[in-house]
Motif scaffolding. Sequence first.
Motif, PDB file in Angstrom:
ATOM      1  N   SER A 239      35.894  31.270  41.031  1.00 45.00           N
ATOM      2  CA  SER A 239      36.287  31.869  42.301  1.00 45.00           C
ATOM      3  C   SER A 239      37.633  31.333  42.780  1.00 45.00           C
ATOM      4  O   SER A 239      38.022  30.208  42.478  1.00 45.00           O
ATOM      5  CB  SER A 239      35.220  31.586  43.369  1.00 45.00           C
ATOM      6  N   THR A 241      39.921  31.475  46.606  1.00 45.92           N
ATOM      7  CA  THR A 241      39.694  31.729  48.026  1.00 45.92           C
ATOM      8  C   THR A 241      41.022  32.065  48.693  1.00 45.92           C
ATOM      9  O   THR A 241      41.993  31.308  48.578  1.00 45.92           O
ATOM     10  CB  THR A 241      39.070  30.498  48.710  1.00 45.92           C
ATOM     11  N   ASN A 245      41.650  37.252  52.929  1.00 43.40           N
ATOM     12  CA  ASN A 245      40.371  37.945  52.814  1.00 43.40           C
ATOM     13  C   ASN A 245      39.500  37.706  54.044  1.00 43.40           C
ATOM     14  O   ASN A 245      38.834  38.616  54.552  1.00 43.40           O
ATOM     15  CB  ASN A 245      39.628  37.486  51.560  1.00 43.40           C
ATOM     16  N   LYS A 249      38.362  40.613  56.904  1.00 43.93           N
ATOM     17  CA  LYS A 249      36.981  40.811  57.345  1.00 43.93           C
ATOM     18  C   LYS A 249      36.839  40.546  58.837  1.00 43.93           C
ATOM     19  O   LYS A 249      36.064  41.219  59.534  1.00 43.93           O
ATOM     20  CB  LYS A 249      36.049  39.901  56.548  1.00 43.93           C
ATOM     21  N   ARG A 347      36.235  34.082  49.456  1.00 42.87           N
ATOM     22  CA  ARG A 347      36.174  33.905  48.005  1.00 42.87           C
ATOM     23  C   ARG A 347      36.111  35.240  47.265  1.00 42.87           C
ATOM     24  O   ARG A 347      35.488  36.184  47.714  1.00 42.87           O
ATOM     25  CB  ARG A 347      34.966  33.050  47.608  1.00 42.87           C
ATOM     26  N   GLU A 348      36.747  35.262  46.132  1.00 45.52           N
ATOM     27  CA  GLU A 348      36.615  36.383  45.211  1.00 45.52           C
ATOM     28  C   GLU A 348      36.679  35.821  43.797  1.00 45.52           C
ATOM     29  O   GLU A 348      37.181  34.721  43.566  1.00 45.52           O
ATOM     30  CB  GLU A 348      37.722  37.416  45.429  1.00 45.52           C
ATOM     31  N   GLU A 350      37.995  35.326  40.241  1.00 40.21           N
ATOM     32  CA  GLU A 350      39.271  35.460  39.541  1.00 40.21           C
ATOM     33  C   GLU A 350      38.966  35.840  38.096  1.00 40.21           C
ATOM     34  O   GLU A 350      38.266  35.115  37.387  1.00 40.21           O
ATOM     35  CB  GLU A 350      40.057  34.158  39.594  1.00 40.21           C
ATOM     36  N   GLU A 399      30.868  44.415  38.268  1.00 42.77           N
ATOM     37  CA  GLU A 399      31.218  44.842  39.620  1.00 42.77           C
ATOM     38  C   GLU A 399      30.194  45.868  40.093  1.00 42.77           C
ATOM     39  O   GLU A 399      29.984  46.892  39.455  1.00 42.77           O
ATOM     40  CB  GLU A 399      32.611  45.451  39.643  1.00 42.77           C
ATOM     41  N   LYS A 412      31.248  43.792  44.914  1.00 42.83           N
ATOM     42  CA  LYS A 412      31.233  42.367  44.603  1.00 42.83           C
ATOM     43  C   LYS A 412      30.945  42.160  43.125  1.00 42.83           C
ATOM     44  O   LYS A 412      30.396  43.030  42.455  1.00 42.83           O
ATOM     45  CB  LYS A 412      30.224  41.612  45.455  1.00 42.83           C
ATOM     46  N   GLN A 413      31.344  40.994  42.645  1.00 39.60           N
ATOM     47  CA  GLN A 413      31.135  40.638  41.250  1.00 39.60           C
ATOM     48  C   GLN A 413      29.817  39.873  41.100  1.00 39.60           C
ATOM     49  O   GLN A 413      29.557  38.922  41.833  1.00 39.60           O
ATOM     50  CB  GLN A 413      32.289  39.756  40.739  1.00 39.60           C
TER      51      GLN A 413
END
Length: 971
Positions: A239, A241, A245, A249, A347-348, A350, A399, A412-413
Amino acid sequence: MKPLDFIAAVVPSAGVYCVAELSSRKKQHVYAQQVADLEPIIEQFNAKNYDIYFALASFIEEGKRTAENALYMRSFFMDIDCGEGKAYLTKQAAVTALDEFLQATDLGKMGNPWIVSSGGGLHIYWPLNADVAIAEWRLSAENLKRLCKKNDLHIDFTVTADAARVLRVPETRNWKNKAKPRQVKLMTTGGTFDFATFAEAVKTPLNGEAVLEGHFSPIPGKKPTRKNEGSRIELVKNSVTYFKNILVKTEAGTGCGQIAHYLTHAAEDGMEPLWRGLLSLAQKCDDGIKASRWLSKLHPYDEERMQQKLREIKGPYPCVKLDGENPGVCTSCVHWGKITNPLALGREIEVDNSEREIVLDQPVDLAAPSTDLPDQIKVTRPSPPRGFSYGKNGGVYREIETEDENKNKIKKQVLVLPFDMFVVDLLSVNREHHVFMLATRPEGPVQVIIPQKAVVSKDDTVKALASQNIIAAYGAGNDKNLFDYVRACVEHISTNKQAIPVPNSFGWQPDGGFVAGGKIFMPDNTVRQIPMPGLENLTHSTKPAGTLENWRKYSQMCIQRKLWDVLAVGCGVGFGSPLMEFSGLDGLTIHCCSTASGTGKSMALELAGSIWGHPRDYRVNKSTSPVAMQQHAGLLKNLPLLSDEITSKNRRDFEWFPEFVFDLSEGRGKDRMESGANKERLNTSVWALIAILSSNTHAMDYLSGARKHSSEGEIRRMLELKFNDKMVWELHEIEIIKSLRLNHAVAGDVYARWLSLNVDTAKAVYAQVYKKVRDEFSMTNDERYWHAGVSCMISGCILASSRYANVIDLPIEPLIAALKRMVENMRSMVRANVRTADDVLNAYIREFYGKFINVRAIDGAMQATFGETGIVDESITRTQVSGRVERGITPGYVNFFIEEQQLKSFCASMSYGYIDFRKELEALYRVDYVKKDMLSKTKGPQMRVNAVKISRPESSIIDPDDEDQGLLSVG
């Protein structure tokens, strides 16, 4: 009131006490067991014009002014800032606001608090009449903050619930403005307060907004279970961050309430604690510096101050701390109790979905060409199927589209596997397709092979993968995600790439490649490694180890000791066996024998085995059946077949050995039928190789002994070498012998590569040697197996030299001499073992003499017996009679009558042609072919048959009365 009296009124009665100065670079903290012991410390600091503070809590031990070390509290307190740019311009305005707050709450009914002028603002105290545990105190302190917030009393929210807080000591000075220090003084005092009454007074007005027990757990509210801890760790590993993001939101109403509050009130006074908290979040984001500057400009706070705060921050503020800095916001957040801090919202995963070349330091079985010997193996990880991704640091993700708390659709992953796994190739194994994948597990790359037909259903796929320790990451529906991923990978490769044929044996392949050690050495100078189902054991036992230089020491020791027999068999068979493919013949057996142990026969086997694999693990087990040995020969195909101690395979019946020798020369395993079908199995068990078998039995003694069957065919398909001399070794030689187990298969690795690149040269050398051996050894057509085998062994030793494959230089002439001695010994044994028609006839008479009708003429009378003493009567049958002997009928001769049909059958059982038998017999004796009643002139029934009459001189017959019956032979 003196400073010490004030401190004693607001700190607990038990524990360790602390006074600190925060003016010098040391920022000294001094601890004392009694409040009275603080007085000289305060005086000392005051004399040095220090800003002096005291801790409101007592501590468990000295040296740590932390909330974790705090023991008790005995007061509640607040800090109200005053001055230019503050919420209250003057102290009087602050006192007025405090009075309004007290009147609006039940706190005003309990009495007036104590007030200290700190020089820049006010410190408000409510001393308690008893010590309170930190946990209980903190709940009420948090509620006090929220009560102030609700009634619009502007305080420093960071101070009130801080168990490690220090405040200024009255009757000292505030040195922030060194040119104009201000006095810290006690303005008002009062009585003490009851904790329970105070706690209820600050809790009740808050209704549902009050802080309850459990508020200070690491994640507020109910702690989530962590059954999927491994998956969570993998998600965090990949992840990144981004503060942007969180901000996106927040602007959409699904982010952090504290950030939303700051954006609205950033320019107002009192935002520093919240600003500092947001900086602690931005600091941990990948866009942290940009976010920190943007947050600071909203107030504004200058760059230097921002950098100072970032240096002081020790970690990201959790939600509970942000709630403490700015009460009344977090508890209404949709994420309250579900996340630890707002970083979770930024977080996403990578990902890195590009094709990537993976270099593996250790050789593993991989389907990727390499122009170098595989010190390093390279494979290409393809791009993932649509809808799937690879984590930048490993892992397979999918995904998916889902809904948040507000029913908004979000993507989301989801972690499918905690490590990369991808399809390398499709393999065609005996016409069935298998999927070859590589899983880059933490312990190293792992081959994963499943039948392609398993990919037609989720359950079959999941089971096939689970059997190889590949399990989907924890989570509902992840088995389906794993199946979809594998199915998509297989569908792509099956559409775009042809399946690779998998060798079903080592040695030469139809495309000119040569397989050894689990590698395919190709004529285009590439080396390919692919999984070879069915060859796993052989691949394991032929894995190279050590160095070629260390392997050579064994042969060099044998050269020094002049162990030419060991070298001729060991290196000759090891390097020569692959050349049998050029001979037109399929197999030669070499039997190494000795009565005693320690004579060198095992050395020869280990040397030959070490060329291609582990010196002992390469050879078949001594208990392996002859049928299994044939199957193993089919797997080796051209590599030498080795077996030690063969007498243990069937001690009661050694007849398996000549049968095995003959079968090996045929080069093909037994044909078999498919179970439950009138159909033959595909027989891929073929070979062209040399085998070395060893035992403490002299096989030639058995083959040339009194066997019913002729042994010449087997003898001409084998060579036997006797090891007679006991060997004694020096210590350093023993170490060299032992080192072979650590240095093996490296010679075969180099030799196989050279053969695949120089097959025409190898054939040419073999052809030249074959002609030379024919001339120097005077080989005949009957000796064609010896001829081919010896030519292969000599050629192999030549090709291993530095002139060709550069494996090892061996002295060729002594090896040729050793092989020549072996052939000469075999020739002498063959000559002694030649079977004649007379031998066949004598064998028949020996075996069946007890079933002969013996007729004698004595004094003109006829006497007949069955065998030695049996009486001939009417009960005798044809099957009981194997021949008739007449003595005294024809003067000077003994006549033998044998039924021709029985004699033909016996010749066939002795592997002797009946026509040849007749011709040879007619040259030796008087032979007639007559109709004969085998029981004439006896009391038995008539038994007229086609018989062979053989008349032999009486002088050539040993009388059975004088010797054992059946010993009727030429004198």
